[in-house]
Design a protein around this motif. Structure first.
Motif, mmCIF file in Angstrom:
data_model
loop_
_atom_site.group_PDB
_atom_site.id
_atom_site.type_symbol
_atom_site.label_atom_id
_atom_site.label_comp_id
_atom_site.label_asym_id
_atom_site.label_seq_id
_atom_site.Cartn_x
_atom_site.Cartn_y
_atom_site.Cartn_z
ATOM 1 N N TYR A 20 0.754 -1.127 -0.154
ATOM 2 C CA TYR A 20 0.180 0.000 0.104
ATOM 3 C C TYR A 20 0.910 1.329 0.014
ATOM 4 O O TYR A 20 1.902 1.267 0.710
ATOM 5 C CB TYR A 20 -1.057 0.090 1.265
ATOM 6 C CG TYR A 20 -1.650 -1.095 1.362
ATOM 7 C CD1 TYR A 20 -2.915 -1.490 0.505
ATOM 8 C CD2 TYR A 20 -1.450 -2.164 2.503
ATOM 9 C CE1 TYR A 20 -3.606 -2.446 0.758
ATOM 10 C CE2 TYR A 20 -2.309 -3.388 2.735
ATOM 11 C CZ TYR A 20 -3.367 -3.550 1.811
ATOM 12 O OH TYR A 20 -3.934 -4.441 1.635
ATOM 13 N N ILE A 22 1.529 4.953 1.317
ATOM 14 C CA ILE A 22 1.021 5.980 2.083
ATOM 15 C C ILE A 22 2.018 7.495 1.838
ATOM 16 O O ILE A 22 3.011 7.331 1.311
ATOM 17 C CB ILE A 22 1.398 5.366 3.701
ATOM 18 C CG1 ILE A 22 2.987 4.947 3.721
ATOM 19 C CG2 ILE A 22 0.565 4.032 3.823
ATOM 20 C CD1 ILE A 22 3.151 4.808 5.181
ATOM 21 N N SER A 47 -1.177 14.274 -2.259
ATOM 22 C CA SER A 47 -0.671 12.720 -1.828
ATOM 23 C C SER A 47 -1.643 11.985 -2.415
ATOM 24 O O SER A 47 -1.411 10.730 -2.824
ATOM 25 C CB SER A 47 -1.205 12.729 -0.247
ATOM 26 O OG SER A 47 0.010 13.601 0.371
ATOM 27 N N VAL A 48 -2.852 12.255 -2.854
ATOM 28 C CA VAL A 48 -3.799 11.489 -3.363
ATOM 29 C C VAL A 48 -3.505 11.113 -4.868
ATOM 30 O O VAL A 48 -3.569 10.246 -5.362
ATOM 31 C CB VAL A 48 -5.207 12.253 -3.324
ATOM 32 C CG1 VAL A 48 -6.510 11.531 -4.271
ATOM 33 C CG2 VAL A 48 -5.779 12.252 -1.842
ATOM 34 N N LYS A 51 -1.469 8.515 -5.188
ATOM 35 C CA LYS A 51 -1.917 7.197 -4.989
ATOM 36 C C LYS A 51 -1.978 6.877 -3.660
ATOM 37 O O LYS A 51 -2.048 5.470 -3.216
ATOM 38 C CB LYS A 51 -1.778 6.070 -5.838
ATOM 39 C CG LYS A 51 -2.012 6.610 -7.396
ATOM 40 C CD LYS A 51 -1.845 5.450 -8.461
ATOM 41 C CE LYS A 51 -1.731 5.742 -9.867
ATOM 42 N NZ LYS A 51 -3.174 6.325 -10.233
ATOM 43 N N LYS A 53 -2.903 5.680 -0.011
ATOM 44 C CA LYS A 53 -4.251 5.275 0.611
ATOM 45 C C LYS A 53 -4.700 5.631 2.014
ATOM 46 O O LYS A 53 -5.618 5.742 2.598
ATOM 47 C CB LYS A 53 -4.314 3.776 0.601
ATOM 48 C CG LYS A 53 -4.397 2.980 -0.493
ATOM 49 C CD LYS A 53 -4.680 1.310 -0.407
ATOM 50 C CE LYS A 53 -5.125 0.701 -1.720
ATOM 51 N NZ LYS A 53 -6.603 1.154 -2.165
ATOM 52 N N MET A 54 -3.193 6.135 2.618
ATOM 53 C CA MET A 54 -3.722 6.582 3.933
ATOM 54 C C MET A 54 -2.533 7.872 3.891
ATOM 55 O O MET A 54 -1.410 7.561 3.598
ATOM 56 C CB MET A 54 -3.349 5.755 5.141
ATOM 57 C CG MET A 54 -3.831 6.302 6.432
ATOM 58 S SD MET A 54 -3.827 4.832 7.736
ATOM 59 C CE MET A 54 -4.571 5.969 9.070
ATOM 60 N N ALA A 90 -11.548 14.071 4.311
ATOM 61 C CA ALA A 90 -10.936 12.522 4.077
ATOM 62 C C ALA A 90 -12.272 11.861 3.388
ATOM 63 O O ALA A 90 -11.914 11.088 2.270
ATOM 64 C CB ALA A 90 -11.185 11.697 5.499
ATOM 65 N N HIS A 93 -11.844 12.765 -0.667
ATOM 66 C CA HIS A 93 -11.007 12.163 -1.314
ATOM 67 C C HIS A 93 -11.003 10.410 -1.326
ATOM 68 O O HIS A 93 -10.060 9.786 -1.738
ATOM 69 C CB HIS A 93 -9.456 12.798 -0.886
ATOM 70 C CG HIS A 93 -9.082 14.116 -1.386
ATOM 71 N ND1 HIS A 93 -8.855 14.391 -2.682
ATOM 72 C CD2 HIS A 93 -9.215 15.052 -0.590
ATOM 73 C CE1 HIS A 93 -8.704 15.798 -2.835
ATOM 74 N NE2 HIS A 93 -8.959 16.145 -1.812
ATOM 75 N N VAL A 95 -9.998 8.790 1.503
ATOM 76 C CA VAL A 95 -8.733 8.170 1.965
ATOM 77 C C VAL A 95 -8.905 8.215 3.591
ATOM 78 O O VAL A 95 -9.640 8.878 4.224
ATOM 79 C CB VAL A 95 -7.631 9.300 1.665
ATOM 80 C CG1 VAL A 95 -7.266 8.926 0.167
ATOM 81 C CG2 VAL A 95 -7.557 10.656 1.865
ATOM 82 N N TRP A 96 -8.061 7.599 4.249
ATOM 83 C CA TRP A 96 -7.831 7.748 5.525
ATOM 84 C C TRP A 96 -6.965 8.507 6.037
ATOM 85 O O TRP A 96 -5.917 8.994 5.457
ATOM 86 C CB TRP A 96 -7.448 6.318 6.204
ATOM 87 C CG TRP A 96 -8.507 5.505 6.124
ATOM 88 C CD1 TRP A 96 -9.346 4.823 5.070
ATOM 89 C CD2 TRP A 96 -8.973 4.202 7.469
ATOM 90 N NE1 TRP A 96 -10.014 3.985 5.657
ATOM 91 C CE2 TRP A 96 -9.944 3.558 6.872
ATOM 92 C CE3 TRP A 96 -8.569 4.347 8.678
ATOM 93 C CZ2 TRP A 96 -10.721 2.827 7.762
ATOM 94 C CZ3 TRP A 96 -9.356 3.563 9.557
ATOM 95 C CH2 TRP A 96 -9.825 2.609 9.153
ATOM 96 N N CYS A 120 -12.192 6.776 5.459
ATOM 97 C CA CYS A 120 -12.563 7.226 4.130
ATOM 98 C C CYS A 120 -14.010 7.482 3.821
ATOM 99 O O CYS A 120 -14.307 8.185 3.173
ATOM 100 C CB CYS A 120 -12.215 6.339 3.150
ATOM 101 S SG CYS A 120 -12.944 4.572 3.138
#
Length: 458
Positions: A20, A22, A47-48, A51, A53-54, A90, A93, A95-96, A120
């Motif tokens: 993943y 991060i 960050s998004v 890609k 995820k957190m 959160a 987007h 995301v966590w 998310c």
């Protein structure tokens, strides 16, 4: 600015297990909450795009005040406007977010320093309140801080929380200097340790990287540390150097460290959490199986009266603390949302483990000793003379929740036409999703409250 550093040892794919992406974020917070939120929004957007995820934010992401009076005036409760903004961010987007070091208002004079996990969907999934407060005096370096003048220390270690990137152990800044906390979190199942921070420039130069790498090596966990950077006001300068460290102790991504006279824009660092690599490190050097528990041990000490103060993990589910009626060293007992017979309760391990074979000898002994203790009480309360005690160990044995647990069912003469029909009913009860089969939380809480009296004096 976008920065990424990787080492060859960590980016190889050692297994087909999940990997993943991060991100850790770094910026210079001020006493302007809206400006800080605008900066964080840009960092999350970037960050998004990478890609992640957190996404992990530093301590005091909300603000760094000029003095205690201003800090109190700017503080908000968990249900205030600012946290609502972060929930929306959160959710927008998908995301966590790990938002560490929130100034959580208790009253007009006192605050908590709180690490919050938002999922998310924009829901708060965990809150950890900093337990170790930063009260230091370094006169030669002109650094004197007394966090306890503003902050009340927390009284609970947060049980590691399940997230899309793995099981997360929560800490804040100065907690980094207390390895007992990280070792307990690893013992409770953490794969990733988090340290949102605002390390001073003086202490950061001396100890920041060393401590983070040490925590990763000794726990064989990923360590994620988002940090404040630069000059916040005339009194505060932060070290920066946000980083992600892998379980081998390598820095796999980092942001710049503070340099006097050199201003830096906000930045992020992105890396991969590779749970296959984590398992390889732990299997090839199984230090936790080598620990001499006959000579020393680390336990999560907790007043039995406080067992209802923290929620519990049951595989990917959350068991409300109010439904837990007993806790031992490695296990906890809770009331059942779906009962095959009246009084049907469950005993589970604190650590999320799929099969009996995944447990240590201590955990196995504790689980069944706890089950016997609970069984005696359940029989007494239900005026039963026998019990069915059952473990469905694995999917093909009927296990529907992949977390070791024991069913305790008090039995009475003639409760089933054929005595062994109970196993058929047990196999079927989890498949029944009709609303009629579920008990309310209030029913479970009432039963748990009554059961606690048999284990603790209240």
């Amino acid at each position: 600015m976008f920065l990424l550093r990787r080492n060859s040892y960590c980016v190889k794919s050692f297994s087909k297990m999940a990997q993943y992406s991060i991100a850790v974020c770094q910026f210079t917070a001020t006493n302007n909450k809206q400006n800080n939120l605008a900066v964080v929004t840009k960092l999350v957007d970037e960050s998004v795009k990478q890609k992640a995820k957190m996404i992990f934010l530093p301590e005091a992401f909300d603000y760094i005040a000029k003095d205690h009076t201003e800090a109190r005036e700017l503080s908000e409760p968990l249900n205030g406007t600012l946290i609502s903004e972060y929930k929306n961010l959160a959710k927008l987007h998908g995301v966590w977010l790990s938002i560490g070091g929130f100034h959580e208002k208790i009253n007009d004079n006192l605050l908590y320093n709180s690490h919050i996990i938002i999922d998310c969907e924009g829901q708060v999934r965990a809150v950890y309140r900093k337990t170790h407060l930063f009260d230091i005096s370094l006169p030669n370096d002109r650094v004197t801080l007394k966090e306890s003048e503003l902050i009340v220390g927390g009284s609970q270690i947060a049980i590691p929380i399940e997230t899309p990137i793995g099981k997360l152990g929560l800490s804040i800044c100065y907690d980094l200097r207390f390895p007992e906390l990280s070792l307990i979190q690893k013992k409770l199942g953490a794969s990733i340790l988090t340290y949102p921070s605002a390390f001073t420039h003086v202490t950061g130069k001396a100890h920041w990287e060393i401590l983070l790498r040490a925590r990763a090596i000794e726990t064989q966990c990923y360590v994620v540390a988002a940090a404040q950077y630069g000059k916040h006001n005339e009194k505060r300068i932060s070290h920066g150097q946000s980083m992600i460290v892998n379980p081998w102790g390598e820095i796999v991504a980092e942001c710049p460290r503070y340099q006097e006279g050199k201003d830096m824009d906000e930045s992020i660092a992105v890396a991969i959490v590779d749970l296959g690599f984590l398992n390889r490190v732990r299997n090839e050097m199984p230090v936790f199986s080598h620990r001499r528990n006959d000579l020393y041990n680390l336990n999560l000490l907790q007043n039995p009266q406080d067992i209802g103060q923290v929620n519990y993990s049951f595989a990917d589910k959350i068991i409300p603390a109010s439904t837990v009626f007993y806790r031992s060293k490695y296990s906890f007992a809770f009331t059942n949302i779906r009962c095959v017979v009246p009084g049907h309760v469950l005993v589970s391990t604190l650590r999320v483990a799929h099969r009996l074979q995944d447990l240590s000898q201590e955990e196995i002994a504790d689980l069944f000793q706890t089950s016997v203790k609970v069984c005696k009480v359940i029989e007494t309360i239900n005026n039963a003379q026998s019990s069915t005690i059952c473990v469905q160990d694995g999917k093909f044995a009927g296990q529907t929740v992949p977390h070791v647990h024991v069913h305790i069912l008090p039995r009475k003469q003639g409760d089933f036409d054929n005595n062994d029909d109970i196993y058929m009913h047990l196999a079927q009860h989890d498949k029944d999703t009709s609303s009629q089969c579920f008990r309310t939380v209030q029913e479970q809480e009432h039963e748990a409250y009554m059961l606690k009296k048999y284990f603790y004096q209240q």
